[in-house]
Write an enzyme that holds these catalytic residues in place. Structure first.
Site, short mmCIF file in Angstrom:
data_model
loop_
_atom_site.label_atom_id
_atom_site.label_comp_id
_atom_site.label_asym_id
_atom_site.label_seq_id
_atom_site.Cartn_x
_atom_site.Cartn_y
_atom_site.Cartn_z
N HIS A 82 -7.44 0.69 -6.23
CA HIS A 82 -7.62 -0.17 -5.06
C HIS A 82 -8.33 -1.46 -5.53
CE1 HIS A 82 -7.76 -1.46 -1.04
NE2 HIS A 82 -8.58 -0.58 -0.49
N ARG A 95 0.88 -1.18 0.00
CA ARG A 95 0.00 0.00 0.00
C ARG A 95 0.91 1.22 0.00
NH1 ARG A 95 -5.24 1.58 3.55
NH2 ARG A 95 -6.08 0.13 2.02
N ARG A 122 -13.71 -8.55 2.49
CA ARG A 122 -12.31 -8.32 2.12
C ARG A 122 -11.48 -9.54 2.52
NH1 ARG A 122 -10.27 -3.12 1.99
NH2 ARG A 122 -8.40 -4.13 1.20
N GLN A 144 -10.23 -4.02 -3.12
CA GLN A 144 -11.50 -3.50 -2.60
C GLN A 144 -12.64 -3.77 -3.57
OE1 GLN A 144 -12.06 -1.55 0.47
NE2 GLN A 144 -14.11 -2.17 -0.12
N ASP A 171 -17.20 7.11 -1.21
CA ASP A 171 -15.91 7.03 -0.50
C ASP A 171 -15.61 8.43 0.04
OD1 ASP A 171 -13.39 6.27 0.39
OD2 ASP A 171 -12.44 6.43 -1.58
N1 NVA Z 1 -9.88 6.81 -1.27
C1 NVA Z 1 -9.48 6.38 0.05
C2 NVA Z 1 -9.72 4.92 0.20
C3 NVA Z 1 -9.40 4.37 1.56
C4 NVA Z 1 -9.64 2.90 1.66
C5 NVA Z 1 -8.03 6.73 0.27
O1 NVA Z 1 -7.22 6.52 -0.65
O2 NVA Z 1 -7.69 7.23 1.33
N1 CP Z 2 -11.17 0.01 2.72
C1 CP Z 2 -9.88 -0.08 3.11
O1 CP Z 2 -8.97 -0.37 2.34
O2 CP Z 2 -9.70 0.18 4.44
P1 CP Z 2 -8.32 0.42 5.18
O3 CP Z 2 -7.78 1.73 4.69
O4 CP Z 2 -8.67 0.44 6.63
O5 CP Z 2 -7.38 -0.70 4.85
#
Ligand code: NVA
Ligand code: CP
Length: 302
Positions: free
Chosen positions: A130, A103, A290, A133, A222
């Site tokens: 992502h 990540r 997930r 997800q 989101d």
């Molecule tokens: N769009 C959000 C998703 C978090 C799971 C981010 O990148 O922070």
């Molecule tokens: N939805 C998701 O990826 O959550 P986290 O940022 O908590 O991993």
């Protein structure tokens, strides 16, 4: 399936079914208390340059349930944070581990890592995408609606990593996607162009959330401010003010529409409290899945 899971675009039609069928079985086994140690002795390295609750827990617990282990690594605490190159890190880690989940900020970094690694690399979120997800969200839709075919997904809000992965999915699978984003906050232009060409059921982008939500089977949103954009938070609150999933928007969707959010959520911003906590919301089941879907991905790749 390819060696890595870096995006949804690289997946072939049969890959989706393969992942979801396996996820369903793994979920059943877990619920029935049936051990499933298919990755005994295997190790997953998890590199996190951004915060996470769900991704970290689901990958870590998933590896444990499959009989393997997961290592939580942050760039800050490893030599990557002190300038060790992606190439060296990827080649060297490939000698210790059976897979890597990353990540981070740039999609290019994950792709570079995968290029140099001889083991599978899984994208656990970048600024651009992502994939885990959305693969998991589609599994949830199938569970609840029986299929993703011919359904309408309305995505309301920021044209971010989640929106981009939805577009990549709509380019591959027969569901329609309607996005409503404020001007200047559209999804990635290249992903959108490619998606529109390839989608069989159509991908639309409008400014009016009510228009996107009309007759939708799924209302999805989101956060307005993603990780790394914290400095823009106040400005975004003003710009996105009308892009909230609330009761009014829910009325425009189908009667049995389902409300989804990848979480973490900001109640009162992108989603109203009475909607996320209401009867049409599936966010907790969505988060649970997930685990099952990523276990399927791990089992296939590792
Ligand atoms: N769009 C959000 C998703 C978090 C799971 C981010 O990148 O922070
Ligand atoms: N939805 C998701 O990826 O959550 P986290 O940022 O908590 O991993």
């Amino acid at each position: 399936m390819k060696k890595d899971l870096l995006n949804i675009s690289d997946l072939e039609e049969g890959d989706f079914e393969k992942i979801w069928r396996k996820a369903k079985k793994l979920k059943q086994n877990l619920k029935n208390g049936k051990p499933h140690a298919s990755l005994k002795g295997k190790t997953l390295g998890m590199i996190f340059d951004k915060s996470s609750t769900r991704t970290r827990i689901s990958f870590e617990v998933g590896m444990y349930q499959l009989g393997g282990i997961a290592l939580f690594l942050t760039s800050r605490d490893t030599q990557i944070g002190r300038g060790e190159t992606i190439a060296d890190s990827a080649k060297m880690m490939s000698r210790y581990l059976n897979g890597i989940m990353i990540r981070t900020f740039s999609q290019q970094s994950v792709e570079d890592f995968a290029r140099f690694a001889s083991i599978p690399v899984i994208n656990g979120l970048t600024d651009l995408l992502h994939p885990c997800q959305i693969l998991s969200d589609l599994f949830t839709i199938r569970e609840k609606k029986g299929s993703c075919e011919k359904i309408k997904v309305a995505y309301i809000g920021d044209g971010n990593n989640i929106a981009n992965s939805w577009i990549e999915a709509a380019a591959k699978l027969p569901f329609s996607l309607a996005l409503a984003c404020p001007e200047g906050y559209d999804p990635d232009r290249k992903i959108m162009e490619k998606g529109r060409k390839e989608a069989t059921e159509g991908i639309t982008l409008v400014r009016d959330p009510l228009k996107a939500a009309k007759d939708a089977d799924v209302l999805y949103t989101d956060v307005w401010t993603s990780m790394g954009q914290e400095a823009e938070s106040e400005k975004r609150k003003e710009i996105f003010e009308n892009y909230q999933i609330n009761k009014r928007l829910l009325k425009a969707a189908k009667k049995d529409a389902m409300v989804m959010h990848c979480l973490p959520a900001h109640r009162g911003e992108e989603i109203a409290s009475d909607v996320i906590d209401g009867p049409q919301s599936v966010v907790i089941d969505q988060a649970e899945n997930r685990l099952h879907v990523q276990k399927a991905i791990l089992e296939i790749l590792l």
